[in-house]
Structures are given as C-alpha cells and as structure tokens.
Design a protein around this motif. Sequence first.
Motif, PDB file in Angstrom:
ATOM      1  N   ASP A 239       0.960  -1.107  -0.018  1.00  0.00           N
ATOM      2  CA  ASP A 239       0.010   0.016  -0.027  1.00  0.00           C
ATOM      3  C   ASP A 239       0.943   1.389   0.103  1.00  0.00           C
TER       4      ASP A 239
ATOM      5  N   PHE B 283      -4.638  -0.504  -7.700  1.00  0.00           N
ATOM      6  CA  PHE B 283      -5.612  -0.410  -6.673  1.00  0.00           C
ATOM      7  C   PHE B 283      -5.697  -1.725  -5.953  1.00  0.00           C
ATOM      8  N   LEU B 284      -5.694  -1.842  -4.811  1.00  0.00           N
ATOM      9  CA  LEU B 284      -5.651  -2.877  -4.122  1.00  0.00           C
ATOM     10  C   LEU B 284      -6.868  -3.172  -3.020  1.00  0.00           C
ATOM     11  N   GLU B 285      -7.374  -4.473  -2.727  1.00  0.00           N
ATOM     12  CA  GLU B 285      -8.596  -4.636  -2.158  1.00  0.00           C
ATOM     13  C   GLU B 285      -8.120  -5.266  -1.019  1.00  0.00           C
ATOM     14  N   CYS B 286      -8.541  -4.948   0.227  1.00  0.00           N
ATOM     15  CA  CYS B 286      -8.124  -5.678   1.742  1.00  0.00           C
ATOM     16  C   CYS B 286      -9.438  -5.535   2.617  1.00  0.00           C
TER      17      CYS B 286
ATOM     18  N   GLY C 146     -12.328  -5.755   2.227  1.00  0.00           N
ATOM     19  CA  GLY C 146     -13.621  -5.238   1.806  1.00  0.00           C
ATOM     20  C   GLY C 146     -13.547  -3.715   1.309  1.00  0.00           C
ATOM     21  N   LYS C 147     -12.254  -3.325   1.637  1.00  0.00           N
ATOM     22  CA  LYS C 147     -11.968  -1.716   1.226  1.00  0.00           C
ATOM     23  C   LYS C 147     -10.693  -1.574   0.146  1.00  0.00           C
ATOM     24  N   THR C 148     -11.034  -0.789  -0.661  1.00  0.00           N
ATOM     25  CA  THR C 148     -10.123  -0.607  -2.018  1.00  0.00           C
ATOM     26  C   THR C 148      -9.585   0.733  -1.671  1.00  0.00           C
TER      27      THR C 148
END
Length: 269
Positions: free
Chosen positions: A139, A166-169, A171-173
Amino acid sequence: MTTEKYKPQLNFVNEMALSKKGIIDEIKTDLTAMMITLDYGKDDIRYNDAIDKILAINLRKLLCEKKNNVLEKVCPDFKMPPLKGNILHCDKLSKGFCIVCGPYSLDKDINNWISINEWREQNIAYHTIQPDDVYPYFDNIIFKQICNKMKPNDKDTFKGLFTDCFLECMGKTFEGKKLKSVDYSGQLLRLLNKIGYYDLSLYTFIKHLTDKTAAHIDYNISFLIKTINANDLNIRTPIKDLSFQLIYAIKTQIPYFRDFSLQNLKCNE
C-alpha cells in the motif's frame, strides 16, 4: 550608567553532565527497578504485559541509547551475551518466518560476548525466503516508509520496479503499488534485505515495545511484536530473559555492582 537587576529563572535549557558517581547511581536505580519488577512478577503471568513494559523501558535506556550510553561511560568495553535460543519456524504465520525463542542460553565466558552495537543488531525474528516468495504489492503508506529508509540510488531503483494500482483488503479498496514483473523479484528482495525489511532486530523489537502500538510499524502486522514476546510455555518471556542477561552482564563487568542484590540494598543509600 544604570545598573539592571538580574533575577535568575527556572529553565529547562541548561544541561549538566553527570559525574561518574552520578552515572553509577543512575544505573543503580535502573537495576533496582528491574530486579524488583522481575521479583514481583516471577510467579504470576497475569501482569506480564505491565512487567515487560517496565523492563523494556529499562532495556531501551541501558542498551539502545546509541549516544551517551551510561553503561559504556563507566565500562567502555561493556559487552552482552549473544542471543542464542530455539529457532521456531512459523510457516503457517508467514512463509519462511522464524523467531528466536527463549529460554536464551547464557555463555558465562565473557570472551565470547559481543559489544552493545553488535548486540542491538541481532535479529530476534527474521524471514528466510526466496525471490519467488516476495509479495509483489504494497500500500502507498508502507511504500513511502520503505523509500524513506533507502539511499537515493536504491530508492530510484526501487520506485522503478513498481507501477500504480488499486488494492482490495478486508472489503476496502485503496491505492497501492504493484511489481511490474515477477522478473524483478530477485532485485526487489535484495533491496528490501538492505534496509532490514524482513528482519526484526533487538533494537527495533525493544523500541517498539516501549512506543505506542504501531507507531513505527504497519498496523496490520504490529500484533506480531507482542506475539514474539509471548511465551505460553514459560513465564519468562524474551524481555524477561534479556533482562536477566543484562543484570548478569552488569554485575560481571562493573565492580561496583558485583555484590549488588535486593537483599543487601539499604533504603537510605
């Protein structure tokens, strides 16, 4: 000619260097605090966190101060026993992740001991991984922290290995960085190893335990620091073991403390 009246004021700017006796007294106070804390918590694990916090503060002061270290002022060649314990392989937690667990062996031959500088740099936890195991995403916050630790040339090389993504972790981007190609994995690992990204030195370990949680480390993995200091099989956590070793080292190398113990400590000293 008018004579002005001068009135001295209390201030916190002037500094006074301690005499050798003053330094000895300061070490004596820290040593007493550690011994009382260890004695109080030797049979009860309920207060481990509080006890280890007190011990870590004293370890940080006596071993992690790189300038004007009080131990080195009274004993310029002060040494510590090297970190020797059982290696716990934690592949389920993270691939190639190892922890040096206690109880730590104490080599009583001072000729085998190491300087404080060498002692600080020892790793209490580390990764043994190959380029193919390197995680290709960061990130933006961690990416910036890594860059801040690198020398200019390495920083430029490191930045050139990544592209925006863009990363998803959970449930959040959010915005992050992605390695441009797996072919760069070896180069990335070498750069990360140079700044100790995969190593946890005793210096960083102790410093983190005395700071606010996650002050200097990714909040998503900061729980690992306390995990490393935990010991479910033995009341003596790593911090306690290191404290016993420090007390032994002080009593061995500084003549004033040879016979120092809580039993012969007088309240009016």
